[in-house]
Design an enzyme around this catalytic site. Sequence first.
Site, PDB file in Angstrom:
ATOM      1  N   ASP A  11       0.864  -1.180   0.000  1.00  0.00           N
ATOM      2  CA  ASP A  11       0.000   0.000   0.000  1.00  0.00           C
ATOM      3  C   ASP A  11       0.901   1.230   0.000  1.00  0.00           C
ATOM      4  O   ASP A  11       2.111   1.134   0.243  1.00  0.00           O
ATOM      5  CB  ASP A  11      -0.897   0.001   1.255  1.00  0.00           C
ATOM      6  CG  ASP A  11      -1.748   1.272   1.354  1.00  0.00           C
ATOM      7  OD1 ASP A  11      -2.341   1.677   0.342  1.00  0.00           O
ATOM      8  OD2 ASP A  11      -1.796   1.878   2.435  1.00  0.00           O
ATOM      9  N   SER A  12       0.300   2.386  -0.218  1.00  0.00           N
ATOM     10  CA  SER A  12       1.061   3.628  -0.152  1.00  0.00           C
ATOM     11  C   SER A  12       1.552   3.884   1.276  1.00  0.00           C
ATOM     12  O   SER A  12       2.492   4.648   1.469  1.00  0.00           O
ATOM     13  CB  SER A  12       0.172   4.791  -0.596  1.00  0.00           C
ATOM     14  OG  SER A  12      -1.000   4.835   0.197  1.00  0.00           O
ATOM     15  N   TYR A  43      -0.691   8.503  -2.136  1.00  0.00           N
ATOM     16  CA  TYR A  43      -0.726   8.340  -3.585  1.00  0.00           C
ATOM     17  C   TYR A  43      -1.954   9.044  -4.184  1.00  0.00           C
ATOM     18  O   TYR A  43      -1.981   9.351  -5.370  1.00  0.00           O
ATOM     19  CB  TYR A  43      -0.835   6.853  -3.960  1.00  0.00           C
ATOM     20  CG  TYR A  43       0.424   6.027  -3.813  1.00  0.00           C
ATOM     21  CD1 TYR A  43       1.575   6.516  -3.213  1.00  0.00           C
ATOM     22  CD2 TYR A  43       0.455   4.717  -4.289  1.00  0.00           C
ATOM     23  CE1 TYR A  43       2.712   5.729  -3.093  1.00  0.00           C
ATOM     24  CE2 TYR A  43       1.583   3.925  -4.178  1.00  0.00           C
ATOM     25  CZ  TYR A  43       2.713   4.428  -3.573  1.00  0.00           C
ATOM     26  OH  TYR A  43       3.836   3.647  -3.452  1.00  0.00           O
ATOM     27  N   CYS A  74      -4.338  -1.176  -2.062  1.00  0.00           N
ATOM     28  CA  CYS A  74      -4.501   0.269  -2.161  1.00  0.00           C
ATOM     29  C   CYS A  74      -5.442   0.515  -3.337  1.00  0.00           C
ATOM     30  O   CYS A  74      -5.187   0.030  -4.448  1.00  0.00           O
ATOM     31  CB  CYS A  74      -3.143   0.915  -2.425  1.00  0.00           C
ATOM     32  SG  CYS A  74      -3.215   2.682  -2.766  1.00  0.00           S
ATOM     33  N   ASN A  75      -6.517   1.238  -3.088  1.00  0.00           N
ATOM     34  CA  ASN A  75      -7.480   1.481  -4.163  1.00  0.00           C
ATOM     35  C   ASN A  75      -6.889   2.352  -5.261  1.00  0.00           C
ATOM     36  O   ASN A  75      -7.132   2.131  -6.439  1.00  0.00           O
ATOM     37  CB  ASN A  75      -8.735   2.136  -3.592  1.00  0.00           C
ATOM     38  CG  ASN A  75      -9.569   1.155  -2.805  1.00  0.00           C
ATOM     39  OD1 ASN A  75     -10.508   0.572  -3.316  1.00  0.00           O
ATOM     40  ND2 ASN A  75      -9.218   0.939  -1.552  1.00  0.00           N
ATOM     41  N   THR A  76      -6.109   3.357  -4.857  1.00  0.00           N
ATOM     42  CA  THR A  76      -5.528   4.261  -5.849  1.00  0.00           C
ATOM     43  C   THR A  76      -4.570   3.497  -6.762  1.00  0.00           C
ATOM     44  O   THR A  76      -4.625   3.617  -7.991  1.00  0.00           O
ATOM     45  CB  THR A  76      -4.787   5.413  -5.129  1.00  0.00           C
ATOM     46  OG1 THR A  76      -5.695   6.041  -4.221  1.00  0.00           O
ATOM     47  CG2 THR A  76      -4.266   6.423  -6.109  1.00  0.00           C
ATOM     48  N   GLU A 158      -5.531   8.463   9.846  1.00  0.00           N
ATOM     49  CA  GLU A 158      -4.142   8.375  10.312  1.00  0.00           C
ATOM     50  C   GLU A 158      -3.975   9.032  11.678  1.00  0.00           C
ATOM     51  O   GLU A 158      -3.145   8.625  12.485  1.00  0.00           O
ATOM     52  CB  GLU A 158      -3.203   9.025   9.295  1.00  0.00           C
ATOM     53  CG  GLU A 158      -3.269   8.323   7.963  1.00  0.00           C
ATOM     54  CD  GLU A 158      -1.921   8.061   7.338  1.00  0.00           C
ATOM     55  OE1 GLU A 158      -0.912   8.423   7.944  1.00  0.00           O
ATOM     56  OE2 GLU A 158      -1.906   7.484   6.245  1.00  0.00           O
ATOM     57  N   CYS A 190     -11.399   3.190  -0.536  1.00  0.00           N
ATOM     58  CA  CYS A 190     -10.103   3.674  -0.057  1.00  0.00           C
ATOM     59  C   CYS A 190      -9.790   2.852   1.187  1.00  0.00           C
ATOM     60  O   CYS A 190     -10.668   2.633   2.029  1.00  0.00           O
ATOM     61  CB  CYS A 190     -10.190   5.151   0.298  1.00  0.00           C
ATOM     62  SG  CYS A 190      -8.687   5.763   1.098  1.00  0.00           S
ATOM     63  N   THR A 191      -8.553   2.409   1.270  1.00  0.00           N
ATOM     64  CA  THR A 191      -8.198   1.474   2.346  1.00  0.00           C
ATOM     65  C   THR A 191      -8.330   2.068   3.743  1.00  0.00           C
ATOM     66  O   THR A 191      -8.493   1.336   4.706  1.00  0.00           O
ATOM     67  CB  THR A 191      -6.751   0.990   2.146  1.00  0.00           C
ATOM     68  OG1 THR A 191      -5.930   2.134   1.911  1.00  0.00           O
ATOM     69  CG2 THR A 191      -6.664   0.039   0.993  1.00  0.00           C
ATOM     70  N   HIS A 192      -8.267   3.389   3.846  1.00  0.00           N
ATOM     71  CA  HIS A 192      -8.370   4.007   5.180  1.00  0.00           C
ATOM     72  C   HIS A 192      -9.814   4.058   5.699  1.00  0.00           C
ATOM     73  O   HIS A 192     -10.043   4.123   6.892  1.00  0.00           O
ATOM     74  CB  HIS A 192      -7.860   5.451   5.147  1.00  0.00           C
ATOM     75  CG  HIS A 192      -6.374   5.573   5.116  1.00  0.00           C
ATOM     76  ND1 HIS A 192      -5.626   5.117   4.062  1.00  0.00           N
ATOM     77  CD2 HIS A 192      -5.498   6.107   6.009  1.00  0.00           C
ATOM     78  CE1 HIS A 192      -4.352   5.372   4.300  1.00  0.00           C
ATOM     79  NE2 HIS A 192      -4.239   5.968   5.465  1.00  0.00           N
TER      80      HIS A 192
HETATM   81  N1  DGL Z   1      -4.293   3.694   0.259  1.00  0.00           N
HETATM   82  C1  DGL Z   1      -4.927   4.754  -0.488  1.00  0.00           C
HETATM   83  C2  DGL Z   1      -6.176   4.229  -1.193  1.00  0.00           C
HETATM   84  O1  DGL Z   1      -6.701   3.186  -0.874  1.00  0.00           O
HETATM   85  C3  DGL Z   1      -5.296   5.923   0.404  1.00  0.00           C
HETATM   86  C4  DGL Z   1      -4.101   6.715   0.877  1.00  0.00           C
HETATM   87  C5  DGL Z   1      -3.343   7.405  -0.237  1.00  0.00           C
HETATM   88  O2  DGL Z   1      -3.874   8.362  -0.834  1.00  0.00           O
HETATM   89  O3  DGL Z   1      -2.227   6.989  -0.493  1.00  0.00           O
HETATM   90  O4  DGL Z   1      -6.640   4.863  -2.094  1.00  0.00           O
END
Ligand code: DGL
Length: 280
Positions: A11-12, A43, A74-76, A158, A190-192
Amino acid sequence: MADTRPIGVFDSGIGGLTVLREIWKVLPGESTIYFGDNSRAPYGNKARSTIIRYSLQNMEFLKSKDVKMIVIACNTASAYAYEALRDKAGVPIVEVVTPGAEAAIKSTVNGKIGIIGTKATISTGVYKKAVEKSAKKHGMKNIEIYQATCPLFVSLAEEGWWDNEVTRLTAKEYLTPLKEAGIDTLVMACTHYPLLAKVIGETMGEGITLVNTGEAAAMEAKAMLEANDIAASGSEAPSKEFYTSDDTAMFESIATPFLGEGLPSGTKKFVTDVYKVENS
Ligand code: DGL
């Protein structure tokens, strides 16, 4: 034959730990190596070429650890880089978009689906397309899709503000249009976001189903291990390794509440920049 090699997850940063947690639940016998690219996160507001380059480097690192599968947690990164990674993976690869879209279609009753994610994820339109494709596959017509970007949710998660007033106000601001549209299913793309599920659910009100894309991806990873006959036997204690491209102590202190356990400890540092990869 049991394959005890680990599953590589990246993940990012720390958001992908919500996906890892689901993988541990669904696949308790599998070893995992997690890489959080904290030094280059987030990301979600970066350019396509940057996200693809970073993701390729992250995958190269995990491959150097002899992983048997890659999970893009990570979705992005899934939205932008899945195809580039798939062509170079050499091992089965799981992303979070398609399983998340399938879960949304299976859950909706009134056909009105909301998708929330980072600016990057939403602007690709990849999720919308995946939900439409899944609807077609299941013979479902008259789907309505409503999307919203919720960039502040990442910082709130976070910060550990999973259930407080600021988060509630932010959620109300972001989610009211989706609520007014009458959606019955909301994809947390989004993973968060699963960390804010309580507040998101309360803001949307009764009758809403929240789709955790990490949960759907973990099920997909399980199916793919079985289809490729590379599952571990479960007779050996699985290992859980962590790497970050930033400060390891910082990673551990932020990561621990994400995982809901006393883990991770012994996180190692790795800087992916050493990998020279070409964007395809
Ligand atoms: N992990 C990213 C996602 O799932 C969110 C955090 C980021 O922007 O890096 O999109």
